[in-house]
Design an enzyme around this catalytic site. Structure first.
Site: not given
Lengths: 76, 375
Positions: B39, B60, B68, B84, B128-129, B192, B335
């Site tokens: 993006g 990438d 996308n 990409k 993106d992270n 995102c 649990c």
């Protein structure tokens, strides 16, 4: 005394509108009040800026102060 | 002197008095590495290639997907499933055959980051992270490389120029960790894929990143040095924050190449089990959002019974042998009190690695039922 508060990202979403906190002398008491009103704030990471300057320690506020709370974004 | 064809191509910016032929020469000599051709990366790449940045690297390891295309407008449906980095290189080379574009169809890791960064003058973070963002920041600090940073969430974006070299006015260079020293924990911020993003927003922010890069290279205007710009697409509010360097930051950044190679950025940002504990209200949100398998890891006879939400029943001891029952991307173990589910989360993290996100319900079903009563 009421300071102007600007919220970004998830914090703005939690509040869902404008927010005001009265009678807070410094950023610590402002944050305490906000966490009290919006418990989800405590689970969110953000930085605090007073009058556009990012702060790391408790900062005295006056009635002209603007406080911004800004979470990190990761999206790209 | 620039030859006639190049002069023609860049004419409209060369005639800007501040820019001129000198500015164009600087761009043609510049080497810019764009990390993430998504993006933010796509619009940044398009404008940098068009402006005549002489060498552009594209990192990438992802492929183009249909979801996308609403924001990564460089690609078309014919590109779906293709690399990409390679598609972006091909398309941009058609836009500007006179520049050198290098495609790195690989994931940025500690092992390749420093070597790669050394080949370039400016690094652009369009990832993106958080784990990659912290790694890029630390590598740029280690190598004294300027970092053009952009990030988005839903309708809002952030842009800044970190670690500029050389810095004017005797100020110390600010980096990303001066703003956010440590990565957020799982669940503290939205991504995102979970939160969504307006397609045009990365177009705006990515284009601003290209603009900052061009200003840095040519020396025109005032790049966002020691400032963070925030933009809100819904109300057009722009907010500029002033940043300053902090002495503690240096201690968070690996001190040399060896320390950098040993940093586990993925772990830093997500994996540890204590970070994957979620409270009942986040638990409820995640169930409501779907794409989650909830697992009761208690023994079959244990009470209270749970019929409020759909879940699998796999006792802790049988978890490893029965992991094929778990299909969703997100997994929450619970649990009685939240202790065995931590064990379960550890086991599942070992099995699924990065392919699934594993959580444990803090306080167990007892706490969950208690909170449900008070609501």
């Amino acid at each position: 005394m009421s300071v102007k508060i600007i919220l970004f990202g998830k914090l703005a979403e939690i509040v869902g509108g404008s927010v005001s906190v009265d009678n807070v002398a410094d950023t610590d008491s402002l944050i305490n009040a906000l966490h009290n009103d919006y418990p989800e704030f405590a689970k969110t990471k953000y930085v605090i800026a007073v009058d556009k300057q990012v702060i790391k320690e408790n900062t005295v506020l006056n009635n002209k102060s603007t406080v911004a709370l800004l979470p990190p974004f990761s999206g790209g | 002197m620039i030859d006639q064809n190049l002069y023609e191509r860049y004419h409209r910016q060369i005639i800007l008095p501040e820019f001129g032929e000198v500015g164009q020469q600087k761009l043609l000599k510049a080497k810019v590495l764009v990390i993430g051709a998504g993006g933010l990366g796509c619009p940044a790449l398009q404008y940098l290639a068009a402006a005549g940045v002489g060498t552009i690297g594209i990192v990438d390891d992802d492929v183009v997907a249909l979801n996308n295309l609403h924001r990564q407008v460089l690609y078309s449906v014919n590109d779906i499933g293709l690399s990409k980095a390679e598609r972006a290189t091909h398309i941009l080379q058609q836009l500007n055959p006179d520049i050198n574009i290098i495609s790195y169809n690989e994931r940025l890791e500690n092992q390749n980051a420093l070597m790669l960064f050394e080949e370039f003058d400016i690094i652009i973070d369009g990832t993106d992270n958080f784990s990659t963002r912290y790694m890029i920041n630390d590598a740029c600090v280690l190598l004294n490389k300027p970092l053009v940073y952009g990030a988005i969430s839903q309708f809002e974006g952030q842009v800044s120029v970190f670690n500029p070299q050389p810095l004017k006015g005797g100020n110390e260079a600010v980096n990303y960790r001066d703003l956010f020293p440590d990565p957020p924990k799982e669940g503290e911020v939205l991504n995102c894929a979970e939160a969504g993003v307006l397609g045009v927003l990365p177009g705006i922010i990515g284009t601003m990143m290209a603009n900052e890069t061009i200003k840095l290279i040519t020396g025109i205007g005032e790049p966002l040095v020691n400032q963070l710009l925030t933009y809100n697409a819904l109300n057009n509010q722009v907010y500029l924050l002033n940043l300053s360097a902090r002495t503690e930051t240096r201690s968070l950044i690996p001190k040399d190449e060896k320390a950098f190679l040993q940093m586990n950025y993925v772990w830093l940002c997500s994996s540890p089990v204590q970070q994957s504990e979620i409270d009942p209200d986040i638990f409820n949100d995640m169930i409501a959002k779907g794409n989650v398998d909830v697992i009761d890891v208690r023994e079959p006879h244990e009470m209270p019974a749970v019929n409020e939400f759909k879940h699998l029943k796999i006792p802790l001891a049988q978890l490893a042998d029965n992991n094929s029952l778990i299909k969703s991307e997100n997994v929450i173990a619970f649990c009685q009190s939240g202790k065995r589910s931590i064990q379960a989360a550890k086991i599942l993290s070992g099995i699924f690695g990065d392919s699934k996100k594993i959580y444990s319900l803090r306080g167990g079903i007892i706490e969950w039922k208690k909170q449900k009563q008070t609501v």
